[in-house]
Write a protein that holds these residues in place. Structure first.
Motif, mmCIF file in Angstrom:
data_model
loop_
_atom_site.group_PDB
_atom_site.id
_atom_site.type_symbol
_atom_site.label_atom_id
_atom_site.label_comp_id
_atom_site.label_asym_id
_atom_site.label_seq_id
_atom_site.Cartn_x
_atom_site.Cartn_y
_atom_site.Cartn_z
ATOM 1 N N GLY A 209 50.807 17.857 -44.039
ATOM 2 C CA GLY A 209 50.717 17.069 -45.367
ATOM 3 C C GLY A 209 50.183 15.537 -45.368
ATOM 4 O O GLY A 209 49.973 15.218 -44.272
ATOM 5 N N SER A 210 50.329 14.996 -46.499
ATOM 6 C CA SER A 210 49.952 13.489 -46.421
ATOM 7 C C SER A 210 50.997 12.631 -45.956
ATOM 8 O O SER A 210 50.697 11.376 -45.534
ATOM 9 C CB SER A 210 49.952 13.016 -48.020
ATOM 10 N N TYR A 211 52.056 13.250 -45.597
ATOM 11 C CA TYR A 211 53.317 12.350 -45.412
ATOM 12 C C TYR A 211 54.168 13.429 -44.575
ATOM 13 O O TYR A 211 54.052 14.520 -44.509
ATOM 14 C CB TYR A 211 54.003 11.713 -46.454
ATOM 15 N N TYR A 212 55.091 12.909 -43.754
ATOM 16 C CA TYR A 212 56.172 13.627 -42.996
ATOM 17 C C TYR A 212 57.426 12.957 -43.332
ATOM 18 O O TYR A 212 57.627 11.799 -43.608
ATOM 19 C CB TYR A 212 55.598 14.009 -41.702
ATOM 20 N N PHE A 213 58.491 13.752 -42.763
ATOM 21 C CA PHE A 213 59.792 13.187 -42.755
ATOM 22 C C PHE A 213 60.304 12.412 -41.380
ATOM 23 O O PHE A 213 60.152 13.044 -40.309
ATOM 24 C CB PHE A 213 60.947 14.420 -43.349
ATOM 25 N N GLY B 226 63.804 9.637 -44.207
ATOM 26 C CA GLY B 226 62.915 8.949 -45.036
ATOM 27 C C GLY B 226 61.437 9.582 -44.974
ATOM 28 O O GLY B 226 61.399 10.605 -44.230
ATOM 29 N N ILE B 227 60.551 8.904 -45.384
ATOM 30 C CA ILE B 227 59.226 9.426 -45.590
ATOM 31 C C ILE B 227 58.409 8.600 -45.090
ATOM 32 O O ILE B 227 58.326 7.306 -45.317
ATOM 33 C CB ILE B 227 58.826 9.837 -47.035
ATOM 34 N N ILE B 228 57.330 9.231 -44.069
ATOM 35 C CA ILE B 228 56.243 8.371 -43.676
ATOM 36 C C ILE B 228 55.011 8.803 -44.037
ATOM 37 O O ILE B 228 54.719 9.929 -43.818
ATOM 38 C CB ILE B 228 56.570 8.433 -41.914
ATOM 39 N N PRO B 229 54.188 7.817 -44.395
ATOM 40 C CA PRO B 229 52.814 8.407 -44.803
ATOM 41 C C PRO B 229 51.898 8.717 -43.362
ATOM 42 O O PRO B 229 52.282 8.169 -42.366
ATOM 43 C CB PRO B 229 51.966 7.350 -45.476
ATOM 44 N N ASN B 230 51.172 9.825 -43.505
ATOM 45 C CA ASN B 230 50.110 9.952 -42.378
ATOM 46 C C ASN B 230 49.157 8.865 -42.144
ATOM 47 O O ASN B 230 48.031 9.012 -41.385
ATOM 48 C CB ASN B 230 49.827 11.213 -42.399
#
Length: 322
Positions: free
Chosen positions: A143-147, A228-232
Motif C-alpha cells: 500500500g501507500s503506507y504501512y503500520f 501508528g501509520i508510516i507513509p511509504n
C-alpha cells in the motif's frame, strides 16, 4: 476549505514559522490552532522574536476565512511540557486533527493523506498516530503506507483525542517491567527493550531535563498495544535540526531536509499488522546505529557489564585513561 483542524506549535523562529505556514495556508484550512511558548528567563531577545512570530501568523491569516485559535503562554513551559500543553489544549477542542511543529515543512499531499486516514481509522482504537516521515531504504507492504509500532518523528503528524487521552508526561505509574512487557508484545529484542527502559528511567528522573514529550507518547502507545501509520514516501522535511535548532543534531542526521514526494491517491494496504522488520531497521538506523551488527556475545557482555555497574552504583568506564 480544508475542514480537518490544524495545530501549529511554534516558539521564536519567524522564518521557519512563515515557511511552514505558507504550505498550511495553501490548503485554506477552516480552523488553525496556534500555540506559542513564552519567553525564557534571562533571554532578552525572546520577547522580540516571539512578537515577530505572532506578526507572521497575523499577516499570513489576515483576510482569509480561516478561524485562528491561539494559546500564547505567558511564561516559558519548555520544549517538553510546552508541546504537551499545546496538544492537551488542542485535543480538548477537537476530536481529531493534524499537528505541525514550526520546523517541519509538509508536502501538500500530507494534508489529504492525513485527513483520509483520520476518517478511515477514526473508530479503530489500535491505530493511534499517523506519521509523515520516511527515511527507509525500501518500500514495505503493498500500500501507500504501512503500520508501525511508533510514529517515528512527531514533527508533522495526526491523531485523535482518544489516543492523546493516554498520554502521561512523567509515567510514574509505569515501571521498567511494564514497558518491557509491552515491548515484548511487538517482538522487540533485548537491546531495543533496554534502550527504551533506560529512556523511561530518564523520564522518571527529571522528565529528560524537561525536554521530551514525544518519547512519552511513544510509550503511551506501546502500553495500550497500539500502532501508528508510516507513509511509504517521505511527506515532511525537517528544516530545523542543524541551524537554530531546539535540539541541534549536527550535519548528517538522517532526518535533515529529506526531500518529500506525492502520495495521493492512496492505496490502502491489504494487511494492518505492524511491520516488525521495518521498525527494527529504523531503531538501529536512528536510535542505536552503533549496535545494529552486534554479536550475541557482545550483547551478553554489554548487558552483564551494565547490570554490574548498576548494582554497585558505578558510572562511566571501569578504568579512567590518564
Amino acid at each position: 476549505m480544508f475542514n480537518t483542524p490544524i495545530l501549529l506549535i511554534n516558539f521564536n523562529r519567524p522564518g521557519f514559522t512563515a515557511e511552514v505556514l505558507r504550505v498550511v495556508m495553501q490548503q485554506s484550512p477552516a480552523h488553525l490552532y496556534v500555540f506559542q511558548d513564552g519567553a525564557r528567563q534571562g533571554r532578552d531577545d525572546d520577547p522580540g522574536k516571539l512578537a515577530e512570530v505572532r506578526q507572521v501568523v497575523q499577516q499570513m491569516t489576515q483576510g482569509t476565512p480561516t478561524q485562528v485559535h491561539t494559546f500564547y503562554s505567558d511564561h516559558n513551559l519548555g520544549c517538553g511540557p510546552g508541546p504537551a500543553a499545546a496538544l492537551s489544549w488542542y485535543f480538548s477542542q477537537v476530536e481529531q486533527g493534524i499537528v505541525l511543529e514550526d520546523d517541519a515543512v509538509p508536502h501538500p499531499d500530507f494534508f489529504g493523506y492525513a485527513e483520509q486516514l483520520l476518517n478511515r481509522y477514526r473508530d479503530d482504537a489500535e491505530v493511534m498516530a499517523i506519521g509523515s516521515m520516511n527515511v527507509d531504504k525500501q518500500r514495505w507492504g503493498d500500500g501507500s503506507y504501512y503500520f508501525s509500532m511508533m510514529n517515528r518523528n512527531l514533527c508533522a503528524w495526526a491523531s485523535w483525542r482518544r489516543a492523546w487521552q493516554h498520554f502521561d508526561i512523567r509515567l510514574f505509574n509505569t515501571s521498567r517491567r511494564d514497558l518491557s512487557q509491552a515491548l515484548r508484545r511487538y517482538g522487540c529484542d533485548v537491546l531495543e527493550r533496554e534502550y527504551w527502559c533506560d529512556r523511561l528511567d530518564e523520564v522518571h528522573r527529571d522528565g529528560v531535563g524537561g525536554t521530551s514529550w514525544d518519547m512519552q507518547f511513544f510509550m503511551s502507545i506501546w502500553l495500550q498495544h497500539g500502532k501508528g501509520i508510516i507513509p511509504n514516501v517521505n511527506l515532511s522535511s525537517n528544516i530545523g535540526t542543524v541551524v537554530d535548532a531546539t535540539h541541534p543534531s549536527g550535519k548528517g542526521n538522517i532526518i535533515d531536509n529529506v526531500p518529500t514526494h506525492p502520495i495521493l491517491p492512496l492505496v490502502h494496504p491489504s494487511s494492518t499488522q505492524v511491520v516488525r522488520e521495518a521498525d527494527r531497521q529504523f531503531h538501529y538506523l536512528y536510535f542505536e546505529r552503533a549496535k545494529r551488527n552486534w554479536s550475541k556475545g557482545k550483547i551478553c557482555y554489554h548487558l552483564i557489564n551494565k547490570k554490574l555497574k548498576k548494582l554497585i552504583g558505578h558510572s562511566g568506564p571501569w578504568r579512567v585513561r590518564k
